[in-house]
Scaffold this active site. Structure first.
Site, mmCIF file in Angstrom:
data_model
loop_
_atom_site.group_PDB
_atom_site.id
_atom_site.type_symbol
_atom_site.label_atom_id
_atom_site.label_comp_id
_atom_site.label_asym_id
_atom_site.label_seq_id
_atom_site.Cartn_x
_atom_site.Cartn_y
_atom_site.Cartn_z
ATOM 1 C CG HIS A 53 24.828 39.118 35.907
ATOM 2 N ND1 HIS A 53 25.220 37.830 36.187
ATOM 3 C CD2 HIS A 53 25.905 39.743 35.396
ATOM 4 C CE1 HIS A 53 26.497 37.686 35.872
ATOM 5 N NE2 HIS A 53 26.939 38.833 35.389
ATOM 6 C CG ASP A 72 28.761 45.800 31.018
ATOM 7 O OD1 ASP A 72 28.309 44.636 30.979
ATOM 8 O OD2 ASP A 72 29.949 46.083 30.789
#
Ligand code: SDX
Length: 429
Positions: free
Chosen positions: A306, A363
């Protein structure tokens, strides 16, 4: 701490103001850098660049903190509803009971699409990706509802807010039904937002559809967890479109396009496809991990890493915790969940990922829950978009009234050929 920064170059000094946000983040204001020095900054991917000041969402990536208007994602996902969290994001405060009822009613009464919009869906091939339909239909909504979509008219912005919140679940469900050749199911005003979406998705005219309370609760939590995430790729896209004074439908349509990418919201689809590849492959999980670390191999572990979180994504932690119980209840043990848990365990003990602080993101487990609900993998990014919609609307509205707002137009450093003269085609080699 200093409230001035200084850049010294070629014997010249440039003083820049340093200012601080609510949570102690500090920024150097370079708004006049080029005018005063001729310099521009270079920051591919904007990892070091604050584009806006915002009151909506705060993330501390090192400490895995996510708050919306000051409320933690842990509390909102535990105690709030998606409509209430949407109200909080859009208007800045938790609603009173009366405000919540009014907001909910305004949305409920806008869920229908105009009847002459239905052929729009039939025009797509049955195997069209639903994100393409969602993006196209969102922009097309502005042609079917031309009465109120001026971004500079506060009343039109309010009406556009209700219409987008209300109609996108209907659009998403119609896109799904188009793909499987089933009749479109109309919205029902006696159901709440999440129940209504599930009913439009899975009901058929031939028989009643019984809502599973566990599925409703799981989807409500997932939508809350996806509701906003400050200046991510798709929210920044929405803001860039808003900066030219384009309307909310066009901006959200562009945000859907950005979210679709497998590096962003499309990752939830890629994660399940990756886990299925691992399940069906002769190669070991360790071999996949080695490939992900190999710079010459384009394969990356979807669902890991991320730009902001250098710790476990707090949303992933909540989803993982709930995923196990929801999946087990709905489908029994899912081998993909076992593969995912083993992959996470191996990755989190691997130096490559530890050094780069790569953890599971939102996700990684979300797709496994959607899959257990019976939602097809191509619809996963659509579910992400429905969750992110109130965040995009909040970002659009904040951009619209930002006193510092200017049209977004980044600079560049030119590295192409120097001046050269035109050569007629019959004289070219
Ligand atoms: C979302 O921004 C948001 O807030 C997004 C989001 C939201 O709610 O809006 O949180 C939603 O988009 C989550 C992310 C979903 N995407 C994926 O899961 C795709 C896989 N992840 C990567 O592609 C990547 O981690 C990104 C795109 C998420 C972040 O990319 P960055 O910040 O540009 O990081 P990077 O590519 O520069 O990576 C740094 C290093 C590199 O290695 P080195 O060059 O330092 O040797 O880490 C490596 C990368 O190769 N790396 C990975 C990896 N992610 C990063 N290596 C293997 N597998 C991965 N998944």
């Amino acid at each position: 701490m200093s409230d001035q920064a200084r850049i010294d170059l070629d014997g010249q000094g440039f003083e820049a103001e340093v200012f601080e946000g609510t949570e102690g983040e500090r920024a150097v204001d370079i708004s006049n850098l080029r005018a005063n020095t001729g310099l521009v900054t270079y920051d591919p991917g904007f990892g070091n660049t604050g584009a806006v000041k915002s009151d909506i969402t705060f993330i501390n990536g090192e400490e895995a903190i996510l708050r919306h208007r000051g409320y933690s994602i842990e509390e909102l996902s535990e105690h709030s509803t998606f409509i209430e969290t949407s109200y909080l994001l859009i208007y800045g405060e938790l609603p009173t009971a009366e405000q919540l009822e009014g907001f909910r009613n305004n949305i409920t009464r806008h869920t229908l699409l105009r009847e002459d919009m239905k052929p729009f869906f039939d025009a797509f091939p049955p195997d069209a990706h639903p994100m393409a339909i969602l993006s196209a239909a969102t922009s097309a909504l502005s042609t079917f509802y031309q009465d109120h979509y001026d971004p500079n008219d506060p009343h039109d912005v309010e009406v556009s807010t209700y219409r987008l919140m209300a109609k996108l679940p209907t659009v998403a469900a119609f896109a799904y039904k188009r793909g499987i050749g089933q009749p479109y199911i109309y919205p029902r005003n006696d159901l709440d937002y999440v129940e209504n979406f599930l009913h439009m998705l899975f009901a058929v005219p031939a028989e009643p559809y019984d809502l599973d309370p566990d599925v409703v609760t799981a989807l409500r939590t997932l939508l809350i967890l996806h509701a906003d995430h400050e200046q991510n790729c798709s929210a920044s896209t929405v803001r860039l479109v808003a900066s030219s004074q384009s309307n909310m439908f066009a901006a959200i349509s562009a945000g859907i396009g950005a979210l679709w990418g497998p590096l962003h919201g499309g990752a939830n689809q890629r994660v399940v496809e990756m886990l299925e590849e691992m399940r069906d492959s002769e190669e070991s999980t360790e071999r996949f991990i080695e490939r992900a670390k190999d710079k010459d191999d384009p394969f990356r572990l979807s669902g890991f890493g991320h730009r902001v979180y250098k710790n476990y994504d707090p949303r992933a932690a909540i989803i993982k915790n709930k995923a196990n119980q929801v999946i087990h209840k709905l489908t029994g043990d899912d081998p993909l969940f076992e593969i995912a848990a083993k992959l996470e365990e191996t990755v989190l003990s691997d130096d490559y990922f530890i050094e780069r602080r790569l953890y599971p993101n939102v996700d990684f487990y979300s797709g496994l829950v959607y899959r257990a609900m019976g939602i097809p993998v191509k619809m996963f990014p659509v579910l992400f978009a429905l969750g992110r919609l109130p965040g995009w609307i909040a970002q659009f509205r904040e951009m619209n009234i930002d006193p510092d707002k200017r049209i977004g137009r980044p600079r560049q450093i030119y590295t192409g050929p120097p001046l050269r003269s035109y050569v007629p085609v019959d004289q070219r080699a």
